[in-house]
Design an enzyme around this catalytic site. Structure first.
Site, PDB file in Angstrom:
ATOM      1  N   THR A 156      41.899  50.390 -75.191  1.00  0.00           N
ATOM      2  CA  THR A 156      42.310  50.814 -73.871  1.00  0.00           C
ATOM      3  C   THR A 156      41.367  50.171 -72.861  1.00  0.00           C
ATOM      4  OG1 THR A 156      42.873  52.748 -72.516  1.00  0.00           O
ATOM      5  CG2 THR A 156      40.968  52.956 -73.978  1.00  0.00           C
ATOM      6  N   LYS A 175      41.135  45.476 -72.936  1.00  0.00           N
ATOM      7  CA  LYS A 175      42.347  44.773 -73.362  1.00  0.00           C
ATOM      8  C   LYS A 175      42.265  43.260 -73.152  1.00  0.00           C
ATOM      9  CE  LYS A 175      45.523  48.676 -72.771  1.00  0.00           C
ATOM     10  NZ  LYS A 175      46.799  49.126 -72.168  1.00  0.00           N
ATOM     11  N   ASP A 211      52.321  47.807 -75.937  1.00  0.00           N
ATOM     12  CA  ASP A 211      52.762  48.491 -74.717  1.00  0.00           C
ATOM     13  C   ASP A 211      54.129  47.974 -74.269  1.00  0.00           C
ATOM     14  OD1 ASP A 211      50.515  50.127 -74.395  1.00  0.00           O
ATOM     15  OD2 ASP A 211      49.411  48.572 -73.307  1.00  0.00           O
ATOM     16  N   GLY A 246      53.329  50.012 -57.710  1.00  0.00           N
ATOM     17  CA  GLY A 246      51.979  49.663 -58.130  1.00  0.00           C
ATOM     18  C   GLY A 246      51.878  48.238 -58.632  1.00  0.00           C
TER      19      GLY A 246
END
Length: 275
Positions: A64, A68, A105, A128
């Site tokens: 995390t 990464k 992800d 975002g």
């Protein structure tokens, strides 16, 4: 007797991570009694030494923030998916000592949407422009036929998102955060912002909105997600993403054909309810 196998999640801060809950639930459901999964507080400066110290019992790592990207120079190879966003959240340690990086992800986000019946959309919006936003764009590159509008707070962020769009083959258009409520006209909205950033937008949700994917999971629901549900729109949360990406991690690390999605989700829901 099965040989001991180890895996863990690394990051800083890491105490909040649900990954141990999810992976341990998978091991229990699969009968992998000799497997363990832990969490370690590791920052960028400490990462090389940690990786160098791994012995043959280690099968994999989850990564995390802020690791990464920092992990990439320490690997023997990375997948095309990970390379597309310059982010590795999964390392598989093979029997011959190689370290292979991947990114779950992106396919995890796609799998979570597919589970809710969202397989293709004509357009989408992203709220975002951080690291999660680039993964969202990579996922949208595979399921969105038309433009993606990114709502951002600065010209620099807008330029960054357009750059990711060019790299990923997505028609990214940018708009000012002040107009973020206009995102709600899209059939799919992916919110990648920190807690609190979209709270003021909850009052702007229209009747019968499309699908919202809010990547936060605690506290849940966010005001935006609650308002979205109240107006009849389908909502996915951060736990959906977390579980689906963890399912793929378990499969990569253990070699099982199908990780136990239901058991992992149940464990995650119980952990959040107890938090």
């Amino acid at each position: 007797m099965q040989a001991q196998r180890r895996a863990a999640v690394l990051g800083s801060p890491i105490a909040h991570s649900l990954s141990p809950v999810l992976h341990r639930a998978a091991y229990a459901a699969l009968g992998l009694d000799s497997w363990s999964y832990d969490r370690f507080e590791v920052d960028e400066a400490g990462l090389p030494a940690f990786v160098t110290g791994l012995d043959a019992t280690w099968a994999g790592l989850s990564l995390t923030m802020p690791l990464k990207r920092a992990i990439i120079p320490l690997l023997d190879e990375i997948s095309d998916t990970a390379a597309s966003v310059e982010a590795v959240n999964t390392v598989v340690l093979t029997d011959d000592g190689r370290r292979t990086g991947d990114n779950t992800d992106i396919p995890g986000l796609i799998a979570a949407l597919r589970e809710r019946g969202v397989e293709k959309v004509d357009s989408a919006a992203v709220l975002g422009a951080g690291a999660t936003a680039s993964s969202a764009l990579a996922a949208l590159a595979r399921i969105c036929a038309g433009p993606v509008t990114a709502y951002v707070r600065s010209a620099a962020r807008a330029e960054e998102m357009r750059g990711w769009g060019e790299r990923l083959g997505v028609d990214v258009r940018t708009a000012d955060w002040a107009d973020a409520h206009r995102a709600f006209a899209a059939p799919l909205v992916v919110s990648t912002t920190p807690a609190g950033a979209t709270d003021a937008l909850a009052a702007e949700v229209p009747d019968a909105p499309g699908t919202l994917f809010d990547v936060l999971y605690h506290p849940w629901p966010t005001p935006l997600a609650a308002a979205w549900s109240a107006h009849g729109g389908p909502v996915l949360g951060g736990l959906d993403l977390l579980v689906h990406q963890a399912v793929l991690q378990v499969e990569l690390m253990t070699g099982v054909a199908e990780a136990p999605l239901a058991a992992m989700r149940d464990a995650g829901e119980r952990a959040l309810a107890a938090a």
